[in-house]
Write a protein that holds these residues in place. Structure first.
Motif, short mmCIF file in Angstrom:
data_model
loop_
_atom_site.label_atom_id
_atom_site.label_comp_id
_atom_site.label_asym_id
_atom_site.label_seq_id
_atom_site.Cartn_x
_atom_site.Cartn_y
_atom_site.Cartn_z
N GLY A 149 75.36 34.30 17.13
CA GLY A 149 76.00 35.05 16.06
C GLY A 149 75.15 35.28 14.85
N LEU A 150 73.92 34.75 14.84
CA LEU A 150 73.06 34.93 13.69
C LEU A 150 72.13 36.13 13.89
CD1 LEU A 150 71.94 31.28 12.83
CD2 LEU A 150 73.80 32.60 11.81
N ASP A 151 71.93 36.92 12.84
CA ASP A 151 70.98 38.02 12.91
C ASP A 151 69.57 37.46 12.83
OD1 ASP A 151 70.24 37.67 10.13
OD2 ASP A 151 72.10 38.70 9.61
N PRO A 152 68.55 38.27 13.13
CA PRO A 152 67.17 37.74 13.15
C PRO A 152 66.75 37.07 11.86
CG PRO A 152 67.25 39.88 14.23
CD PRO A 152 68.60 39.65 13.64
N ALA A 153 67.13 37.63 10.71
CA ALA A 153 66.74 37.03 9.44
C ALA A 153 67.40 35.67 9.26
CB ALA A 153 67.10 37.96 8.28
N SER A 154 68.67 35.56 9.64
CA SER A 154 69.39 34.29 9.51
C SER A 154 68.83 33.26 10.48
CB SER A 154 70.88 34.49 9.74
OG SER A 154 71.43 35.37 8.77
N ALA A 155 68.47 33.71 11.70
CA ALA A 155 67.88 32.80 12.68
C ALA A 155 66.54 32.26 12.18
CB ALA A 155 67.70 33.51 14.02
N SER A 161 82.59 37.38 8.79
CA SER A 161 82.11 37.67 10.14
C SER A 161 81.75 36.36 10.84
CB SER A 161 80.89 38.58 10.08
OG SER A 161 79.79 37.88 9.50
N THR A 179 71.97 29.38 17.11
CA THR A 179 71.64 30.74 16.70
C THR A 179 72.65 31.77 17.17
OG1 THR A 179 70.24 31.02 18.66
CG2 THR A 179 69.17 30.25 16.64
N LYS A 189 77.05 30.36 9.11
CA LYS A 189 76.28 29.91 7.96
C LYS A 189 77.05 28.89 7.13
CE LYS A 189 73.64 34.19 7.31
NZ LYS A 189 73.36 35.30 6.38
N GLY A 220 78.87 35.53 12.07
CA GLY A 220 77.60 35.04 11.55
C GLY A 220 77.74 34.35 10.21
#
Length: 256
Positions: free
Chosen positions: A165-171, A137, A163, A143, A139
């Protein structure tokens, strides 16, 4: 503290039109510097000049004391760049891609492998590290690009909208990683439209408008400059003219 990013009169023109106009700034070791501005202000152009991807029309840019134009190899060996739309080799796996980047930086194989495995684990990619990147994906690709940027432990990290394409946890993970890099003495230069991130993350910010740096300082220093205890978003809108647009929108909503 040591100055790791420095520009002197950095300028980029297309024809007679300056996209970046006489930019002077310094970013020190251990500092996260937020680079803010409306669309078209010149943020991405500045970053591309700092990375050596774009040659300035005038002025100079230095990475760890090395002129990016005159000493590109020395400067680029000490920096990493994460663009807003990363391009990767879809026919490689994540593990192969990190190994390729490590080879480009001439890292010792054993150290590169160790670093690569640690970064794959950090970003939650270990279980899919042997899958082709074309199946990832957006995101997940972001990474992988972040891992590739960090694999040689750069002293300077340049990021354009990191940030996306990153979900909240990844951000949140990215935020923690950047804070740790700064703690270890790196300089992190972040261009972002998300002012809440800039306010919470950055030690200092610079605001660009029409290619010119119109304000620079910590969020608290900028509040003192405008004489109000407002959010960074309010300060940004006031300095860039966006406050007038916001007021117009509110007036239109009031007419309904």
């Amino acid at each position: 503290m040591e100055i790791l990013i420095k520009t002197l009169g950095l300028t980029k023109r297309y024809g007679a039109v300056p996209v970046v106009d006489n930019l002077n700034l310094e970013v020190r070791a251990g500092e996260i510097f937020g680079f803010l501005g409306p669309n078209g202000a010149g943020k991405t152009t500045t970053i591309r000049m700092l990375t050596g991807l774009l040659e300035p029309s005038a002025g100079q840019a230095f990475i760890c004391g090395h002129d990016i134009v005159r000493e590109p190899a020395k400067a680029k060996a000490l920096l990493a760049y994460v663009p807003d739309q990363p391009k990767i080799y879809g026919k490689l796996t994540a593990r192969e891609f990190l190994a390729l980047v490590a080879d480009l930086y001439r890292m010792p194989r054993d150290f590169a492998r160790q670093q690569g495995e640690a970064l794959l684990s950090l970003f939650g990619l270990s279980e899919r590290a042997d899958e082709l990147l074309e199946g990832y994906s957006h995101g997940m690709r972001q990474k992988v690009v972040l891992a590739a940027a960090l694999i040689h432990r750069p002293r300077v990290l340049l990021m354009d909208e990191p940030t996306v394409g990153l979900d909240p946890a990844s951000a949140r993970l990215l935020k923690d990683v950047l804070l740790e890099l700064a703690r270890q003495g790196a300089a992190v230069f972040v261009s972002t439209h998300i002012l809440e991130i800039a306010e919470r993350l950055c030690h200092r910010v610079g605001i660009l408008k029409d290619g010119r740096l119109i304000a620079v300082g910590s969020p608290e220093e900028l509040r003192r400059q405008v004489g109000r205890s407002e959010s960074l978003e309010d300060i940004f809108l006031e300095l860039t003219g966006g406050a007038e647009q916001s007021e117009l929108i509110r007036s239109l909503e009031g007419d309904r």
